[in-house]
Design a protein around this motif. Structure first.
Motif, PDB file in Angstrom:
ATOM      1  N   ARG A  74     -43.827  21.130  -3.346  1.00 16.35           N
ATOM      2  CA  ARG A  74     -43.185  20.289  -2.342  1.00 16.35           C
ATOM      3  C   ARG A  74     -43.056  21.009  -0.997  1.00 16.35           C
ATOM      4  O   ARG A  74     -43.258  20.413   0.070  1.00 16.35           O
ATOM      5  CB  ARG A  74     -41.813  19.848  -2.835  1.00 16.35           C
ATOM      6  N   ALA A  75     -42.725  22.319  -1.078  1.00 20.16           N
ATOM      7  CA  ALA A  75     -42.592  23.083   0.166  1.00 20.16           C
ATOM      8  C   ALA A  75     -43.932  23.183   0.894  1.00 20.16           C
ATOM      9  O   ALA A  75     -43.991  23.071   2.127  1.00 20.16           O
ATOM     10  CB  ALA A  75     -42.051  24.481  -0.139  1.00 20.16           C
ATOM     11  N   LYS A 126     -41.180  23.018  -6.754  1.00 24.84           N
ATOM     12  CA  LYS A 126     -40.568  23.218  -5.447  1.00 24.84           C
ATOM     13  C   LYS A 126     -41.556  23.837  -4.470  1.00 24.84           C
ATOM     14  O   LYS A 126     -41.586  23.474  -3.281  1.00 24.84           O
ATOM     15  CB  LYS A 126     -39.336  24.120  -5.584  1.00 24.84           C
ATOM     16  N   GLN A 132     -44.547  19.840   2.454  1.00 22.39           N
ATOM     17  CA  GLN A 132     -43.725  19.659   3.647  1.00 22.39           C
ATOM     18  C   GLN A 132     -44.210  20.528   4.801  1.00 22.39           C
ATOM     19  O   GLN A 132     -44.232  20.088   5.961  1.00 22.39           O
ATOM     20  CB  GLN A 132     -42.266  19.978   3.327  1.00 22.39           C
ATOM     21  N   ALA A 133     -44.602  21.771   4.470  1.00 17.40           N
ATOM     22  CA  ALA A 133     -45.121  22.648   5.524  1.00 17.40           C
ATOM     23  C   ALA A 133     -46.424  22.104   6.095  1.00 17.40           C
ATOM     24  O   ALA A 133     -46.658  22.157   7.315  1.00 17.40           O
ATOM     25  CB  ALA A 133     -45.329  24.051   4.960  1.00 17.40           C
TER      26      ALA A 133
END
Length: 690
Positions: free
Chosen positions: A341-342, A338, A345-346
């Protein structure tokens, strides 16, 4: 065949065989040890010490050693020949000849040649010794001269050693021999001891093998029956495996300790003392062995039943720790996924939105420009250092750093002021304004915050104005309705007392009076809830007994409850449960709640009323079965003009619960509503008044 092998009789015989073998082995070992102990006490020495040959036996070697020591001490002592002869007869069964200076001690005239021709001999001379026996004692492994160096370390021995060294002459010696005839007596005793030991050892080995075979058989058949392959457990199998192992170890160690202490106590005595404790020790050993064997069989049954881990606290804890470790590893792996992925995405968000907003773009460009100029100055400083021109680049870098530091510090102060402004807005200072902010992003943010404060202040004023107008409207309307409503009620009451014609006019007058009373109650309720919610209602709180309050309310409504065909179930304790509240307002609350039960409870059902002390507070609870489908939200039923009966087929204004909750809250308590199917539950809670 399986029925015979797994029969309980055969199992019992195998168990008994193990115990019998252990008992016989213990008795055999004890009797043999007692015989050796008696012989040792009689002869003053051990007979057999596991030697392979008589020539290497300690019994033979200790005899020569004792004889040499006696002659050695007698040559310099005051022993008479008679005393020496008695001592030598008790310790050495051979011929001896000893000479030191003029002193000669002997029982036979021996020469070195005769001694060397004997079967066993020992020849000691100053500075040398020889013999055809092996000594186990350190004091005879040194030569004769060294033997007088003060072996015990005392002053008397040192003086005796010095006198002996001064008296030594070339012909001095100690000669001991033992012929075949003299040695045969000792040989016969040694061989008897060896035979006894070997015979006892053989019997113990045979008994051990028998017990081991029976025990292995029990390991295979324990827990099994002939009719099926299931493992049958007994009561002892429910014990934790750690307790089982601790009992095994404790029983073994404790029994060994008791046997060791008892045998150590009787070792210095004779065989009779050993015989006195042999049978009690054997019984103790058999009982301990039976307990240990049963505990081992219990462990075996748990292993066969695959319940050993369940019965083991340590293994269960280890299994739980392993599961927790695996779960934690999975959680960490999912967290890392996670987080990855974060971060992705950031990164995408930053890459796509970095230059979307002009404010972000300005800050990013400013940071990049500052970094680029500073890096350029540092590069120039390093490149020009060798040419002596790096000072200019250094000064430019310092000037740029000072300017940038001042710029950043001014913005940091502006940011701190924005944070302070947000704190004041959150605290309720809606008139606070941010002024003199640095030009750029911070000034724009300050304008937005000031606008936000103005908007919140305007919204708050509008809300306060609307609430005040609503309360004033309700109060004024309620007040203005009272005078004409009173006249309507009075005149309708007078009409009800007359006999009007036609007959239907009497019914019309009654309906007018009933509806007028309903309107009067509605206006009264509106007036009351407006006062309490606006804060104009004065609460006169005092110490009340919750039990007495509920009993009084039920007593006032008892007739109405009976007419409503409801069964009342009351659970009120005898002792007082004091609370701090307004008595008149709480009586109104109980009247409204009981009135709701009378209006909305299904006929023929039970109404439950209870008062109890719970978690340091006093709780009043009312429960009933509704006569309609309750499809409303329990959190909104206590709002004004909210009714559970959406069809409004029953009397009610939707203000009863709202008034009750307002009064309870004003007195410092809480009122909550729960709906479970057709069960309607109201719970009032106050802190217990001390």
């Amino acid at each position: 065949m399986k029925k015979v092998v797994r029969s309980p009789i055969l199992k019992g015989l195998a168990f008994a065989l193990c115990l019998v073998c252990v008992a016989m082995a213990a008795l055999t070992a004890g009797n043999t040890f007692g015989w050796f102990l008696d012989e040792a006490n009689e002869r003053g020495d051990q007979i057999y010490m596991l030697e392979s040959r008589f020539e290497n036996s300690q019994m033979l070697n200790r005899g020569f050693s004792a004889g040499a020591m006696l002659l050695d001490s007698a040559l310099v002592g005051n022993h008479s020949e008679k005393e020496l002869a008695q001592l030598m007869e008790d310790n050495f069964r051979g011929d001896y000849y000893a000479k030191l200076g003029d002193r000669v001690l002997k029982n036979a005239d021996l020469t070195e040649t005769e001694v060397r021709e004997s079967a066993f001999y020992l020849l000691l001379k100053p500075g040398d010794w020889e013999g055809n026996i092996t000594f186990y004692d350190d004091y005879l492994l040194s030569n004769w001269d060294a033997n007088y160096e003060g072996y015990w370390g005392s002053e008397e021995m040192e003086a005796a050693a010095a006198a002996r060294r001064a008296a030594l002459q070339p012909g001095d010696c100690i000669l001991l021999r033992m012929t075949d005839a003299q040695a045969n007596e000792l040989r016969a005793v040694w061989e008897e001891g060896r035979d006894r030991f070997n015979d006892a050892l053989m019997r113990v080995i045979v008994l051990f093998l028998l017990a081991l075979s029976a025990f292995i058989y029990l390991l295979f058949v324990t827990g099994r029956r002939a009719e099926d392959e299931e493992v049958y457990m007994v009561l002892i199998d429910r014990m934790f495996a750690e307790c089982n192992l601790a009992l095994i170890a404790g029983t073994a160690v404790g029994t060994a300790a008791v046997i060791f202490v008892v045998l150590d106590e009787v070792f210095m005595r004779d065989g009779m003392a050993l015989q006195a404790v042999l049978y009690p020790l054997t019984a103790l050993l058999v009982c301990a062995f039976a307990l240990v064997m049963e505990l081992i069989l219990s462990l075996t049954r748990n292993l066969k039943n695959h319940s050993f881990v369940q019965r083991s606290f340590i293994l269960r804890a280890g299994k739980w720790c392993w599961k927790m470790a695996v779960r934690a590893a999975k959680w960490c792996w999912e967290l890392l996924r996670k987080l990855g992925r974060a971060i992705g995405q950031a990164r995408d968000a930053v890459a796509s939105g970095l230059f979307r907003d002009y404010k972000v773009r300005n800050v990013a460009l400013l940071l990049l420009g500052y970094t680029a100029v500073l890096a350029f100055c540092a590069t120039m400083f390093g490149a020009m250092m060798d040419y002596g021109e790096g000072l200019l680049a250094f000064l430019l870098g310092v000037a740029w750093f000072i300017a940038a530091a001042g710029f950043v510090l001014k913005r940091v102060q502006g940011f701190d002021r924005i944070v302070e402004g947000l704190k004041r807005l959150r605290a309720g200072e809606l008139t606070y304004k941010l002024t003199d902010m640095p030009v750029g992003v911070l000034a724009s943010m300050a304008e937005d915050i000031n606008s936000l404060g103005d908007g919140m202040q305007a919204a708050l004023q509008n809300e306060i104005r609307a609430e005040r107008m609503k309360s004033e409207l309700i109060t004024n309307v309620s007040h203005d309705l009272k005078t004409p409503l009173t006249s309507i009620l009075n005149y309708s009451d007078l009409l009800c007392q007359e006999h009007l014609t036609p007959e239907e006019a009497n019914d019309y007058a009654k309906i007018i009076h009933q509806k007028g009373m309903r309107l009067k109650n509605l206006t009264s309720d509106l007036f009351d809830i407006s006062k309490v919610q606006s804060g104009a209602e004065q609460m006169i709180c005092e110490r009340l007994d919750a039990c007495t309050l509920v009993r009084q309310a039920l007593g006032e409504q008892n007739r109405a409850i009976e007419q409503g065909h409801l069964t009342l179930r009351v659970d009120i304790p005898e002792q007082e449960l004091p609370i701090w509240a307004d008595g008149r307002k709480m009586s109104r609350v109980m009247e409204n709640l009981i009135g709701n039960c009378l209006k909305y409870a299904m006929q023929g059902t039970r109404v439950f009323v209870s008062v109890r002390e719970r978690e340091g507070g006093v709780e009043i609870e009312l429960k009933n079965i509704a006569n309609y489908a309750m499809d409303f939200d329990a959190d909104t039923i206590t709002e004004r003009f909210t009714r559970g009966d959406a069809a409004r087929s029953t009397e009610g204004s939707g203000l009863g619960l709202a008034i009750a909750k307002s009064y309870v809250t004003a007195c410092g308590g809480t009122l909550s509503v729960d709906v479970d199917g057709d069960l309607f539950k109201v719970r009032i809670r106050f802190d217990r008044y001390a």
